[in-house]
Enzyme design. Structure first.
Site, short mmCIF file in Angstrom:
data_model
loop_
_atom_site.label_atom_id
_atom_site.label_comp_id
_atom_site.label_asym_id
_atom_site.label_seq_id
_atom_site.Cartn_x
_atom_site.Cartn_y
_atom_site.Cartn_z
CD GLN A 296 41.54 38.19 29.27
OE1 GLN A 296 41.09 38.33 28.13
NE2 GLN A 296 41.23 39.02 30.26
CB CYS B 225 46.14 56.35 37.72
SG CYS B 225 47.35 56.99 36.55
CB SER C 268 33.62 37.12 33.83
OG SER C 268 32.86 38.30 33.78
CB SER C 269 28.71 37.16 31.28
OG SER C 269 28.64 38.43 31.92
CG HIS C 270 32.49 41.70 31.06
ND1 HIS C 270 33.53 42.54 30.73
CD2 HIS C 270 32.72 41.29 32.32
CE1 HIS C 270 34.35 42.63 31.75
NE2 HIS C 270 33.89 41.88 32.73
CB THR D 56 34.96 41.05 40.75
OG1 THR D 56 35.89 41.73 39.90
CG2 THR D 56 35.18 41.51 42.18
#
Length: 381
Positions: free
Chosen positions: A177, A325, A197-199, A70
Site C-alpha cells: 500500500q 462478508c 505489487s503492480s496493480h 499475495t
C-alpha cells in the site's frame, strides 16, 4: 463514473500499457531460453531488477519477481522460515495484516511454528513496547505492514527495526500500500524483506516483487524451482514485469506531486463535511500517528458501511467498506476492530481512496450523495 477505490486497485497508465504491448510484441521469448530471443527477455529482466532495486534503495540480487502482493507475502514469509534454524520457531505479526500474511502464518502454525498476533495501541500503532513484550528467545521473524490498506495508518517501522536487529530477528514488511505513494527505502525502514505489487501503482495485475536482503538465509518453498533463482516456479512474465517497472518509475518520479494533490483533496473533503454538517467522523493524522494521504477512513453515523457503499454504487460512485462478508455473516474488519472500536462503530466504516484522476468534482459528487443519505435518515425531503 467516480472511482474512489484506488487503494484496492488502480487503472493501467498509458505508459505501462505501452511497455506491456511493446514487450508482448517484441520480447516474447522465455527469459530462461539460451537463444537470442530468450537473451533479450533476460536483458529486460536484468534492467527491471536493477531499476526496482534503485527505487527501493537496495541491491539488484535482492529482487525476486512474483505474480503479485499475495504471493509476495506468502513466499517471503515461508521462504524465510524455511531458512531459519530449528531453535527459531516463533513468529510475530499483527492483527491488522493483509489476509495473505495471516494465511502464511496459519500455514506455519500447522508445521509447529508458534504464532503471536499483537494488537496496536488506541491510535492503531505498534510501539516498541508492544513489540518487545511479544519477543521470545526463539523468535525468528516479525512481519508488520508498512501501512494498512483500510485505515491508511503508517507503522513506524524504523523505530521498531533496531529492537529486532539487536536480537538478530528478521523483519518483513508488506509495503504493497505504500510503494509508489510515499518514500519506501529498505535502508531507511531497516527491514530485511519487503513485498510490493503492480496493480497498486498503475500497472497491470499479475506482477509483484519481494526484496530479500543478502543476510536473509531463505530457502525455497518449492524445491527444484529454477526461475527467479529458485524463489518461485513458473515462466517469468516479462511483459507484465516490464510494465510494472515502467509504472513504478513514473509513480516514484511523481510521488511528491501526487502527495500534494492527495493532501489537497483530503483537506477539501474534511472541510466540506464540516461545512455540510455531515455526521461523519474520520481517522486523521495527529501527533501520535501518520496516515497515507490518499486514504480516508470514515465512520458515517447511523449507517452501516455496506449500506453506504451500495448507495454510492447506485450513483456510479465507487468506494469500499472495511467490513467483510463470509458465508452470509456480516462482520467488522479485523484491521478496523484493532482500533479498539465496538462492533457497531466498526461496521460503520467506509474507505475513500484517491488517485491520479481524482478531482474536487468527484469529491463533490460523493458529498452530495452523503447529504442525500443523511436527509433520508432524518426523514427530510
Amino acid at each position: 463514473m467516480v472511482y474512489l477505490d484506488y487503494a484496492a486497485s488502480t487503472p493501467v497508465s498509458s505508459e505501462a500499457l505501452h511497455v506491456f504491448e511493446q514487450l508482448c510484441n517484441d520480447c516474447y521469448g522465455n527469459a530462461n531460453s539460451l537463444h537470442d530471443a530468450g537473451g533479450r527477455a533476460n536483458e529486460v529482466l536484468t534492467y527491471c531488477r536493477q531499476s526496482l532495486a534503485t527505487l527501493l534503495d537496495g541491491e539488484p540480487d535482492g529482487i525476486y519477481f512474483t505474480s503479485g502482493g499475495t504471493e509476495s507475502n506468502i513466499l517471503a514469509i515461508q521462504s524465510i522460515m524455511n531458512g531459519l534454524p530449528a531453535h527459531k520457531r516463533h513468529v510475530i505479526t499483527t492483527k491488522m495484516e493483509h489476509p495473505s500474511v495471516h494465511y502464511a502464518f496459519h500455514s506455519l502454525a500447522h508445521h509447529g511454528v508458534k504464532i503471536t498476533i499483537i494488537e496496536p495501541n488506541q491510535a492503531g500503532i505498534i510501539t516498541p513496547d508492544i513489540l518487545e513484550k511479544a519477543l521470545l528467545p526463539e523468535t525468528g521473524l516479525v512481519s508488520i505492514q508498512h501501512a494498512n490498506s483500510e485505515t491508511g495508518i503508517i507503522q513506524p517501522l524504523a523505530t521498531l527495526a533496531p529492537l529486532l536487529k539487536k536480537r538478530q530477528i528478521l523483519f518483513h514488511t508488506d509495503a504493497v500500500q505504500t510503494f509508489g505513494k510515499i518514500h519506501v527505502s529498505i535502508k531507511d525502514l531497516g527491514v530485511d524483506a519487503l513485498s510490493i505489487s503492480s496493480h497498486k501503482v498503475y500497472a497491470p495485475k499479475g506482477a509483484g516483487a519481494v526484496y530479500m536482503g543478502r543476510s536473509v538465509p531463505w530457502k525455497p518453498v518449492y524445491t527444484g524451482a529454477v526461475q527467479e533463482s529458485g524463489f518461485r516456479p513458473g515462466t517469468v512474465n516479462v511483459p507484465c514485469i516490464g510494465a510494472f517497472i515502467a509504472a513504478s518509475e513514473q509513480a516514484i518520479s511523481q510521488v511528491d506531486m501526487q502527495h500534494q494533490q492527495d493532501g489537497d483533496l483530503r483537506r477539501y473533503f474534511l472541510q466540506q463535511i464540516k461545512e455540510r454538517q455531515l455526521s461523519i467522523r474520520t481517522l486523521d493524522d495527529d501527533a501520535v500517528r501518520q496516515i497515507l494521504p490518499h486514504i480516508i477512513g470514515c465512520f458515517f453515523e447511523g449507517f452501516e458501511g455496506q449500506y453506504v457503499m451500495l448507495a454510492c454504487n447506485r450513483q456510479g460512485i465507487y468506494l469500499s467498506t472495511g467490513s467483510a462478508c463470509a458465508s452470509g455473516y456480516h462482520h467488522p474488519s479485523p484491521a478496523v476492530k484493532a482500533l479498539h472500536l465496538s462492533d457497531r462503530d466498526a461496521l460503520q466504516f467506509i474507505r475513500i481512496s484517491f488517485g491520479r484522476m481524482t478531482s474536487k468534482e468527484d469529491i463533490d459528487q460523493l458529498l452530495h450523495t452523503f447529504v442525500d443519505l443523511q436527509k433520508e435518515k432524518k426523514g427530510e425531503d
